[in-house]
Scaffold this active site. Sequence first.
Site, mmCIF file in Angstrom:
data_model
loop_
_atom_site.group_PDB
_atom_site.id
_atom_site.type_symbol
_atom_site.label_atom_id
_atom_site.label_comp_id
_atom_site.label_asym_id
_atom_site.label_seq_id
_atom_site.Cartn_x
_atom_site.Cartn_y
_atom_site.Cartn_z
ATOM 1 N N ASP A 125 5.138 0.230 7.243
ATOM 2 C CA ASP A 125 4.574 0.116 5.883
ATOM 3 C C ASP A 125 4.076 -1.302 5.618
ATOM 4 O OD1 ASP A 125 3.924 0.696 3.285
ATOM 5 O OD2 ASP A 125 5.975 0.895 2.568
ATOM 6 N N GLU A 170 -0.534 -4.034 -1.867
ATOM 7 C CA GLU A 170 -0.487 -2.564 -2.056
ATOM 8 C C GLU A 170 0.779 -2.169 -2.795
ATOM 9 O OE1 GLU A 170 0.635 1.648 -0.734
ATOM 10 O OE2 GLU A 170 1.699 -0.236 -0.467
ATOM 11 N N GLU A 171 1.883 -2.819 -2.437
ATOM 12 C CA GLU A 171 3.181 -2.437 -3.001
ATOM 13 C C GLU A 171 3.298 -2.861 -4.466
ATOM 14 O OE1 GLU A 171 5.063 -0.582 -1.383
ATOM 15 O OE2 GLU A 171 4.912 -1.024 0.767
ATOM 16 N N ASP A 208 -1.714 4.308 6.968
ATOM 17 C CA ASP A 208 -0.477 3.897 6.286
ATOM 18 C C ASP A 208 0.703 4.700 6.837
ATOM 19 O OD1 ASP A 208 1.140 2.515 4.552
ATOM 20 O OD2 ASP A 208 0.255 3.305 2.717
ATOM 21 N N HIS A 288 10.562 2.649 2.535
ATOM 22 C CA HIS A 288 11.027 1.733 1.489
ATOM 23 C C HIS A 288 12.506 1.392 1.598
ATOM 24 C CE1 HIS A 288 7.371 2.051 -1.445
ATOM 25 N NE2 HIS A 288 7.064 1.628 -0.236
HETATM 26 ZN ZN LIG Z 1 5.226 0.975 0.773
#
Ligand SMILES: [Zn+2]
Length: 319
Positions: A125, A170-171, A208, A288
């Site tokens: 990620d 992105e996060e 991704d 995550h």
């Molecule tokens: Zn992520």
Amino acid sequence: MMLGLVILLWISVVFAENLNFCAYHRDNLRRSLSLGSPGPDNLLLPFNGTRIPGSQESIDIQIFIKEFFGEKLSNDWSLEVDSFEEKGYNFTNLVFTPFNGDTFLVLAAHYDTKIEPKGFIGATDSGASCAILLYVAKFLDQILTSDRDLLNPWLLGSNVGLKIVFFDGEEALEYWTAEDSIYGSKHLAEKWKNQGLLDRIDLFVLLDLLGSQEQLPVHSYHRSSHAYYEVLSDIERVIAKGRDRSLNPSELQYLMKGPFLDDDHRPFYEAGVSVLHLIPFPFPSVWHKLEDNFENLDETKIQRWAVMMSEFVVKFVNS
Ligand SMILES: [Zn+2]
């Protein structure tokens, strides 16, 4: 008998088409995308660390990416740096263009990592996806140097350009909402919209959450890109030789449902750009969590994606 001959010819054509590339991948894949052999050519291991927007670690990986394009590649890859500040954080998108065109193929992944949990490395990620894009760049650079005729349609007439994008931010900084997420892609899409570039994107490919040890399906999510998904699936079929395939073009439930995963493609998709979203669903079980680390990557899967994307770009140009 006749059918057998036709199949035999077809197989030999398919493999002949890939012969040049096979030699290249054989020579480069392992040292470029290996978990076990650190060295100057390794593109994966530099992502084994945190990359929080604006941090020193983020700046370090930006330097690594920029030096890779500037010093390790032979051709002139022009760099667009899209930097901005928002909510007290500095964000930087990096865009590399080997040649321009009237229209563009865009390949993208995000290089930033989540702030929490502390020490989150984001191996899938999306460290692995970034390394895959670096490999694709190196592969194309080699073709541009020594096998330019393989990119003839690209270079001589079809006038399609390429952009490889590394998104920052992105996060979510805290919890994922439409506002608190995809800072980099929203900013770049707005910038490109103002420059009239958005209308010139033929296809936006977003990688991704690739490279986990689990065998997870990557579905076709967007009707407008399903034909390209089929092209990629054909490539996977040749490479995988029937084993552990991720793509399945006849499984259409997510295509019927319509896109439901939020990611860096959103501002481009909402602007009408055709999107090929290469992301597994369900997500990796380490998603995550601190366990999304390099111990839980699968280098064989990463290498396969790198070959698939390399071959895909050449097929895209020649289609
Ligand atoms: Zn992520």
